[in-house]
Design a protein around this motif. Sequence first.
Motif, PDB file in Angstrom:
ATOM      1  N   ASP A  23     -56.486 -23.518   4.444  1.00  0.00           N
ATOM      2  CA  ASP A  23     -57.324 -23.550   5.640  1.00  0.00           C
ATOM      3  C   ASP A  23     -56.621 -24.177   6.839  1.00  0.00           C
ATOM      4  OD1 ASP A  23     -57.271 -26.098   4.583  1.00  0.00           O
ATOM      5  OD2 ASP A  23     -59.420 -26.472   4.796  1.00  0.00           O
ATOM      6  N   ALA A  24     -55.309 -24.453   6.724  1.00  0.00           N
ATOM      7  CA  ALA A  24     -54.556 -24.963   7.868  1.00  0.00           C
ATOM      8  C   ALA A  24     -54.456 -23.870   8.928  1.00  0.00           C
ATOM      9  CB  ALA A  24     -53.163 -25.415   7.440  1.00  0.00           C
ATOM     10  N   SER A  25     -54.805 -24.194  10.164  1.00  0.00           N
ATOM     11  CA  SER A  25     -54.774 -23.209  11.241  1.00  0.00           C
ATOM     12  C   SER A  25     -53.336 -22.861  11.614  1.00  0.00           C
ATOM     13  CB  SER A  25     -55.493 -23.759  12.473  1.00  0.00           C
ATOM     14  OG  SER A  25     -54.752 -24.856  13.020  1.00  0.00           O
ATOM     15  N   THR A  26     -53.184 -21.752  12.333  1.00  0.00           N
ATOM     16  CA  THR A  26     -51.856 -21.360  12.816  1.00  0.00           C
ATOM     17  C   THR A  26     -51.259 -22.465  13.672  1.00  0.00           C
ATOM     18  OG1 THR A  26     -52.426 -19.012  12.797  1.00  0.00           O
ATOM     19  CG2 THR A  26     -50.590 -19.665  14.213  1.00  0.00           C
ATOM     20  N   ASN A  27     -52.059 -23.026  14.558  1.00  0.00           N
ATOM     21  CA  ASN A  27     -51.579 -24.094  15.429  1.00  0.00           C
ATOM     22  C   ASN A  27     -51.128 -25.299  14.622  1.00  0.00           C
ATOM     23  OD1 ASN A  27     -51.204 -25.581  17.933  1.00  0.00           O
ATOM     24  ND2 ASN A  27     -53.088 -26.662  17.393  1.00  0.00           N
ATOM     25  N   LEU A  78     -34.160 -14.447  10.872  1.00  0.00           N
ATOM     26  CA  LEU A  78     -35.392 -13.940  11.476  1.00  0.00           C
ATOM     27  C   LEU A  78     -36.355 -13.397  10.417  1.00  0.00           C
ATOM     28  CD1 LEU A  78     -33.760 -12.034  14.478  1.00  0.00           C
ATOM     29  CD2 LEU A  78     -34.818 -14.301  14.499  1.00  0.00           C
ATOM     30  N   ARG A  79     -37.671 -13.580  10.645  1.00  0.00           N
ATOM     31  CA  ARG A  79     -38.197 -14.169  11.844  1.00  0.00           C
ATOM     32  C   ARG A  79     -38.656 -15.609  11.638  1.00  0.00           C
ATOM     33  NH1 ARG A  79     -44.502 -12.368  11.874  1.00  0.00           N
ATOM     34  NH2 ARG A  79     -44.635 -12.147   9.617  1.00  0.00           N
ATOM     35  N   ALA A  80     -38.956 -15.929  10.366  1.00  0.00           N
ATOM     36  CA  ALA A  80     -39.578 -17.220  10.072  1.00  0.00           C
ATOM     37  C   ALA A  80     -38.657 -18.402  10.376  1.00  0.00           C
ATOM     38  CB  ALA A  80     -40.028 -17.274   8.611  1.00  0.00           C
ATOM     39  N   GLY A  81     -37.351 -18.172  10.350  1.00  0.00           N
ATOM     40  CA  GLY A  81     -36.420 -19.259  10.646  1.00  0.00           C
ATOM     41  C   GLY A  81     -36.625 -19.846  12.029  1.00  0.00           C
ATOM     42  N   ASN A  82     -37.174 -19.023  12.954  1.00  0.00           N
ATOM     43  CA  ASN A  82     -37.403 -19.524  14.308  1.00  0.00           C
ATOM     44  C   ASN A  82     -38.389 -20.683  14.338  1.00  0.00           C
ATOM     45  OD1 ASN A  82     -35.607 -17.717  15.348  1.00  0.00           O
ATOM     46  ND2 ASN A  82     -37.122 -16.397  16.325  1.00  0.00           N
ATOM     47  N   GLY A  83     -39.249 -20.759  13.332  1.00  0.00           N
ATOM     48  CA  GLY A  83     -40.192 -21.872  13.275  1.00  0.00           C
ATOM     49  C   GLY A  83     -39.515 -23.212  13.050  1.00  0.00           C
ATOM     50  N   GLY A 199     -47.854 -19.439   0.906  1.00  0.00           N
ATOM     51  CA  GLY A 199     -48.094 -18.109   1.457  1.00  0.00           C
ATOM     52  C   GLY A 199     -46.879 -17.588   2.207  1.00  0.00           C
ATOM     53  N   ASP A 200     -47.105 -16.604   3.063  1.00  0.00           N
ATOM     54  CA  ASP A 200     -46.029 -16.021   3.864  1.00  0.00           C
ATOM     55  C   ASP A 200     -45.801 -16.901   5.091  1.00  0.00           C
ATOM     56  OD1 ASP A 200     -44.857 -14.351   6.091  1.00  0.00           O
ATOM     57  OD2 ASP A 200     -44.771 -12.875   4.471  1.00  0.00           O
ATOM     58  N   ALA A 201     -44.648 -17.577   5.138  1.00  0.00           N
ATOM     59  CA  ALA A 201     -44.400 -18.530   6.210  1.00  0.00           C
ATOM     60  C   ALA A 201     -44.406 -17.863   7.581  1.00  0.00           C
ATOM     61  CB  ALA A 201     -43.072 -19.247   5.970  1.00  0.00           C
ATOM     62  N   GLY A 202     -43.793 -16.678   7.680  1.00  0.00           N
ATOM     63  CA  GLY A 202     -43.764 -15.986   8.964  1.00  0.00           C
ATOM     64  C   GLY A 202     -45.143 -15.656   9.477  1.00  0.00           C
ATOM     65  N   ASP A 203     -46.005 -15.127   8.599  1.00  0.00           N
ATOM     66  CA  ASP A 203     -47.370 -14.809   8.998  1.00  0.00           C
ATOM     67  C   ASP A 203     -48.128 -16.057   9.435  1.00  0.00           C
ATOM     68  OD1 ASP A 203     -47.164 -12.079   8.650  1.00  0.00           O
ATOM     69  OD2 ASP A 203     -47.912 -12.108   6.594  1.00  0.00           O
ATOM     70  N   ARG A 204     -47.913 -17.158   8.739  1.00  0.00           N
ATOM     71  CA  ARG A 204     -48.647 -18.375   9.056  1.00  0.00           C
ATOM     72  C   ARG A 204     -48.113 -19.036  10.323  1.00  0.00           C
ATOM     73  NH1 ARG A 204     -50.409 -22.141   4.225  1.00  0.00           N
ATOM     74  NH2 ARG A 204     -51.934 -22.625   5.834  1.00  0.00           N
ATOM     75  N   ILE A 205     -46.827 -18.886  10.602  1.00  0.00           N
ATOM     76  CA  ILE A 205     -46.269 -19.443  11.835  1.00  0.00           C
ATOM     77  C   ILE A 205     -46.771 -18.677  13.050  1.00  0.00           C
ATOM     78  CG2 ILE A 205     -44.135 -19.734  13.189  1.00  0.00           C
ATOM     79  CD1 ILE A 205     -42.699 -20.143  10.437  1.00  0.00           C
ATOM     80  N   PHE A 206     -46.744 -17.355  12.949  1.00  0.00           N
ATOM     81  CA  PHE A 206     -47.012 -16.524  14.122  1.00  0.00           C
ATOM     82  C   PHE A 206     -48.431 -15.957  14.148  1.00  0.00           C
ATOM     83  CE2 PHE A 206     -42.372 -16.211  13.317  1.00  0.00           C
ATOM     84  CZ  PHE A 206     -41.964 -16.858  14.472  1.00  0.00           C
ATOM     85  N   GLY A 207     -49.222 -16.251  13.134  1.00  0.00           N
ATOM     86  CA  GLY A 207     -50.616 -15.801  13.137  1.00  0.00           C
ATOM     87  C   GLY A 207     -50.755 -14.302  13.033  1.00  0.00           C
ATOM     88  N   THR A 208     -49.872 -13.683  12.240  1.00  0.00           N
ATOM     89  CA  THR A 208     -49.871 -12.226  12.145  1.00  0.00           C
ATOM     90  C   THR A 208     -50.605 -11.709  10.914  1.00  0.00           C
ATOM     91  OG1 THR A 208     -47.648 -12.410  11.188  1.00  0.00           O
ATOM     92  CG2 THR A 208     -47.798 -11.854  13.522  1.00  0.00           C
ATOM     93  N   LYS A 209     -51.306 -12.582  10.208  1.00  0.00           N
ATOM     94  CA  LYS A 209     -52.074 -12.136   9.058  1.00  0.00           C
ATOM     95  C   LYS A 209     -53.245 -13.071   8.829  1.00  0.00           C
ATOM     96  CE  LYS A 209     -51.421 -10.605   4.279  1.00  0.00           C
ATOM     97  NZ  LYS A 209     -50.461 -10.455   3.169  1.00  0.00           N
TER      98      LYS A 209
END
Length: 209
Positions: A23-27, A78-83, A199-209
Amino acid sequence: MSNIHVIDHPLVQHKLTLMRRKDASTNSFRRLLGELATLMAYEVTRDMPLSDIEIETPLETMTGKVIDGKKLVLVSILRAGNGFLDGMLDVVPGARVGHIGLYRDPATLQPVEYYFKMPSGMNERDVIVVDPMLATGNSASAALARLKQTRPRSIKFVCLLAAPEGIATLQAAHPDVPIYTSAIDRQLDEHGYILPGLGDAGDRIFGTK
């Protein structure tokens, strides 16, 4: 596993637990990842070379030690490494930044490179490769192999979470590259996700899922 470094500082482990919560938000996830990257950067850069310079304090002249951030390259897969980048750059703002883009071919399941951009003079630079998840290890292994073609002075690999399978793959292909992580999780599931993971780090960083 002598070249595996688990960063178990209490602040790192605390923030990692908060990130794992579904339940951690994208932000919140993005902010915590930046804070974790900063904390981990202190350990990863612990052995960076120093040089002496002469400075003047308000009272006298002295010789002090500084790091040459311009010799360091942070390489994001890329892409999750940018986080990871911003938190690391907070510690070493003079570092250069490189990017490697890889995707997994659905037929062969092998990584395919679609982007590669590095600073000049890589043979004089130390490289820190960042990617939040070391799962199967295939993409990381391919990225390191590509990087080695530029002949950097040294390479380290930094991830938030690692699976035993990914560690084994990376160590088999690149036994000379030390791995830094905040946790080694139990295993991969049938889809290649780390368990218990986050979960998927990229999706959770960028809010794409």
